[in-house]
Write a protein that holds these residues in place. Sequence first.
Motif, PDB file in Angstrom:
ATOM      1  N   UNK A 155       0.632  -0.897   0.043  1.00  0.00           N
ATOM      2  CA  UNK A 155      -0.241  -0.102   0.294  1.00  0.00           C
ATOM      3  C   UNK A 155       1.056   1.074  -0.043  1.00  0.00           C
ATOM      4  N   UNK A 156       2.495   1.193   0.659  1.00  0.00           N
ATOM      5  CA  UNK A 156       3.209   2.381   0.390  1.00  0.00           C
ATOM      6  C   UNK A 156       3.755   2.557  -1.011  1.00  0.00           C
ATOM      7  N   UNK A 157       3.013   1.717  -1.884  1.00  0.00           N
ATOM      8  CA  UNK A 157       3.565   1.916  -3.630  1.00  0.00           C
ATOM      9  C   UNK A 157       2.183   2.506  -4.643  1.00  0.00           C
ATOM     10  N   UNK A 158       0.944   1.506  -4.100  1.00  0.00           N
ATOM     11  CA  UNK A 158      -0.020   1.042  -4.636  1.00  0.00           C
ATOM     12  C   UNK A 158      -1.608   2.002  -3.631  1.00  0.00           C
ATOM     13  N   UNK A 159      -1.435   2.968  -4.397  1.00  0.00           N
ATOM     14  CA  UNK A 159      -2.667   4.029  -3.382  1.00  0.00           C
ATOM     15  C   UNK A 159      -4.171   3.675  -3.474  1.00  0.00           C
ATOM     16  N   UNK A 160      -4.651   2.912  -3.107  1.00  0.00           N
ATOM     17  CA  UNK A 160      -6.143   2.382  -3.010  1.00  0.00           C
ATOM     18  C   UNK A 160      -7.064   3.815  -2.709  1.00  0.00           C
ATOM     19  N   UNK A 161      -8.434   3.695  -3.034  1.00  0.00           N
ATOM     20  CA  UNK A 161      -9.575   5.006  -2.330  1.00  0.00           C
ATOM     21  C   UNK A 161     -10.113   3.439  -1.388  1.00  0.00           C
ATOM     22  N   UNK A 162      -9.962   4.047   0.240  1.00  0.00           N
ATOM     23  CA  UNK A 162     -10.750   3.589   0.819  1.00  0.00           C
ATOM     24  C   UNK A 162      -9.407   2.952   1.871  1.00  0.00           C
ATOM     25  N   UNK A 163      -8.551   3.452   1.722  1.00  0.00           N
ATOM     26  CA  UNK A 163      -6.835   3.386   2.535  1.00  0.00           C
ATOM     27  C   UNK A 163      -5.563   4.568   3.072  1.00  0.00           C
ATOM     28  N   UNK A 258       7.300  -1.018  -8.679  1.00  0.00           N
ATOM     29  CA  UNK A 258       7.423   0.102  -8.051  1.00  0.00           C
ATOM     30  C   UNK A 258       8.705   0.785  -8.608  1.00  0.00           C
ATOM     31  N   UNK A 259       9.164   0.183 -10.516  1.00  0.00           N
ATOM     32  CA  UNK A 259       9.747   0.727 -11.450  1.00  0.00           C
ATOM     33  C   UNK A 259       8.323   1.690 -11.736  1.00  0.00           C
ATOM     34  N   UNK A 261       6.289   3.582 -10.460  1.00  0.00           N
ATOM     35  CA  UNK A 261       5.555   4.462  -9.729  1.00  0.00           C
ATOM     36  C   UNK A 261       4.879   5.642  -9.952  1.00  0.00           C
ATOM     37  N   UNK A 262       5.760   6.298 -10.909  1.00  0.00           N
ATOM     38  CA  UNK A 262       5.327   7.356 -11.822  1.00  0.00           C
ATOM     39  C   UNK A 262       3.784   7.219 -12.293  1.00  0.00           C
ATOM     40  N   UNK A 263       3.357   6.046 -12.180  1.00  0.00           N
ATOM     41  CA  UNK A 263       1.476   5.827 -13.133  1.00  0.00           C
ATOM     42  C   UNK A 263       1.140   5.176 -12.369  1.00  0.00           C
ATOM     43  N   UNK A 264       1.083   4.547 -11.632  1.00  0.00           N
ATOM     44  CA  UNK A 264       0.691   3.148 -10.757  1.00  0.00           C
ATOM     45  C   UNK A 264      -0.891   4.680 -10.100  1.00  0.00           C
ATOM     46  N   UNK A 265      -1.017   5.678  -9.699  1.00  0.00           N
ATOM     47  CA  UNK A 265      -1.829   7.219  -9.317  1.00  0.00           C
ATOM     48  C   UNK A 265      -3.163   6.879 -10.427  1.00  0.00           C
ATOM     49  N   UNK A 266      -2.577   7.052 -11.830  1.00  0.00           N
ATOM     50  CA  UNK A 266      -3.595   7.581 -12.655  1.00  0.00           C
ATOM     51  C   UNK A 266      -4.357   5.762 -12.785  1.00  0.00           C
ATOM     52  N   UNK A 267      -3.971   5.434 -13.137  1.00  0.00           N
ATOM     53  CA  UNK A 267      -3.895   3.580 -13.055  1.00  0.00           C
ATOM     54  C   UNK A 267      -5.149   3.213 -11.783  1.00  0.00           C
ATOM     55  N   UNK A 268      -4.717   3.548 -10.730  1.00  0.00           N
ATOM     56  CA  UNK A 268      -5.805   3.119 -10.504  1.00  0.00           C
ATOM     57  C   UNK A 268      -7.294   4.011  -9.727  1.00  0.00           C
ATOM     58  N   UNK A 269      -6.843   5.556 -10.079  1.00  0.00           N
ATOM     59  CA  UNK A 269      -8.164   6.343 -10.683  1.00  0.00           C
ATOM     60  C   UNK A 269      -9.094   5.540 -11.766  1.00  0.00           C
ATOM     61  N   UNK A 270      -8.366   5.416 -12.755  1.00  0.00           N
ATOM     62  CA  UNK A 270      -8.752   4.365 -14.258  1.00  0.00           C
ATOM     63  C   UNK A 270      -9.770   3.227 -13.817  1.00  0.00           C
ATOM     64  N   UNK A 271      -9.031   2.296 -12.946  1.00  0.00           N
ATOM     65  CA  UNK A 271      -9.418   1.260 -12.219  1.00  0.00           C
ATOM     66  C   UNK A 271     -10.775   1.467 -11.649  1.00  0.00           C
ATOM     67  N   UNK A 272     -10.811   2.347 -10.898  1.00  0.00           N
ATOM     68  CA  UNK A 272     -12.113   2.217  -9.787  1.00  0.00           C
ATOM     69  C   UNK A 272     -13.014   3.383 -10.431  1.00  0.00           C
ATOM     70  N   UNK A 273     -13.118   4.001 -11.266  1.00  0.00           N
ATOM     71  CA  UNK A 273     -13.892   5.314 -11.777  1.00  0.00           C
ATOM     72  C   UNK A 273     -15.237   4.691 -11.826  1.00  0.00           C
ATOM     73  N   UNK A 274     -15.477   3.815 -12.395  1.00  0.00           N
ATOM     74  CA  UNK A 274     -16.883   3.025 -12.536  1.00  0.00           C
ATOM     75  C   UNK A 274     -17.048   2.510 -11.322  1.00  0.00           C
ATOM     76  N   UNK A 275     -16.427   2.607 -10.151  1.00  0.00           N
ATOM     77  CA  UNK A 275     -17.181   2.040  -8.672  1.00  0.00           C
ATOM     78  C   UNK A 275     -17.264   3.015  -7.802  1.00  0.00           C
ATOM     79  N   UNK A 276     -16.838   3.287  -8.014  1.00  0.00           N
ATOM     80  CA  UNK A 276     -16.324   4.463  -6.600  1.00  0.00           C
ATOM     81  C   UNK A 276     -17.749   5.003  -6.040  1.00  0.00           C
TER      82      UNK A 276
END
Length: 308
Positions: A155-163, A258-259, A261-276
């Motif tokens: 979770x220090x690397x990938x930051x999910x909603x709710x956490x 870890x390599x 990290x720069x794009x993970x936040x945007x990917x996470x946002x796109x992944x949860x957009x339809x469910x949040x």
Amino acid sequence: MATDPAMEAGVARGNGRNVQDKVVLITGAARGIGAGLAHRLAADGAKVALVGIEAEEQRRVAEEIGPAAHSWEADVTDWDALGKAVDGVVEHFGGIDIVVANAGIATTGFVRSVDRDAFERVFEVDMLGVWRTFRVTLPHVIERGGYLLAISSFAAIAHAPGMANYSAAKAGVEAFCNSLRGEVAHLGVKVGVAHPSWIKTDLVDSADAHPVFGEFRSNIPGPLGKTYPLELALDAIRAGIHKRARTIHVPRWVGAVKLFRAVLPKLTELGVKSRIAKADAAALADIEARGAREAAVTGRSGRAATTD
């Protein structure tokens, strides 16, 4: 608990540092990763000091292990209690060689509605608890040229909603260890940080059982959402302690992530957009039904740490 023949062979060949007769202090050792490490390191010949708030459970773990283990009750957010426990460990075992800052809790909830006290308690235990544990034990570890290991998280690397609080605290732990490593290297002390993904522990089981966030997490695709067996984490962390490792990734693919990290936040946002939106509404309904505190707390350690 079962031992890892490959690890034992590696130590025998001198590929790691033996923990025989070393004193290992582990916080949050009542169950899960902390208790499992205590069993395994004691089997490797270490003397294990268990420190945490769940006194009865820790004593049971110590009794299972035998004379090589002893339990001290202390809250890692309480300077005085922590200092007293460390003094007791030094008096009982003669010193401290290795410290595993494992104590940690989590909550479930979105920032706009989560219980405020439960939310902040995660920072106090998961981040400030690491700093306090290391600060109090560091003089003893310096004396023996030892090793400090903090249990961070994927979770220090990938930051999910709710956490939000858990991710921020665990990212803080990683940054803290990276800074500390440079400060104490000249003193002969090594510093490591472990990044486990979802590991089958009481904390994860409790989160998965949550009426809102259990379903939300179940939709995380592929290995990112998979729950891995506790034994996998214990094998990797045990091996890392023997090697005095700088980083420990569970599973190994966490290191590769870890390599990106720069794009993970945007990917996470796109992944949860339809469910949040649905999850947000469900969280509000759950709070209305059960109360903010009950809806936020996960795991037996979390409940113990947030009890008034």
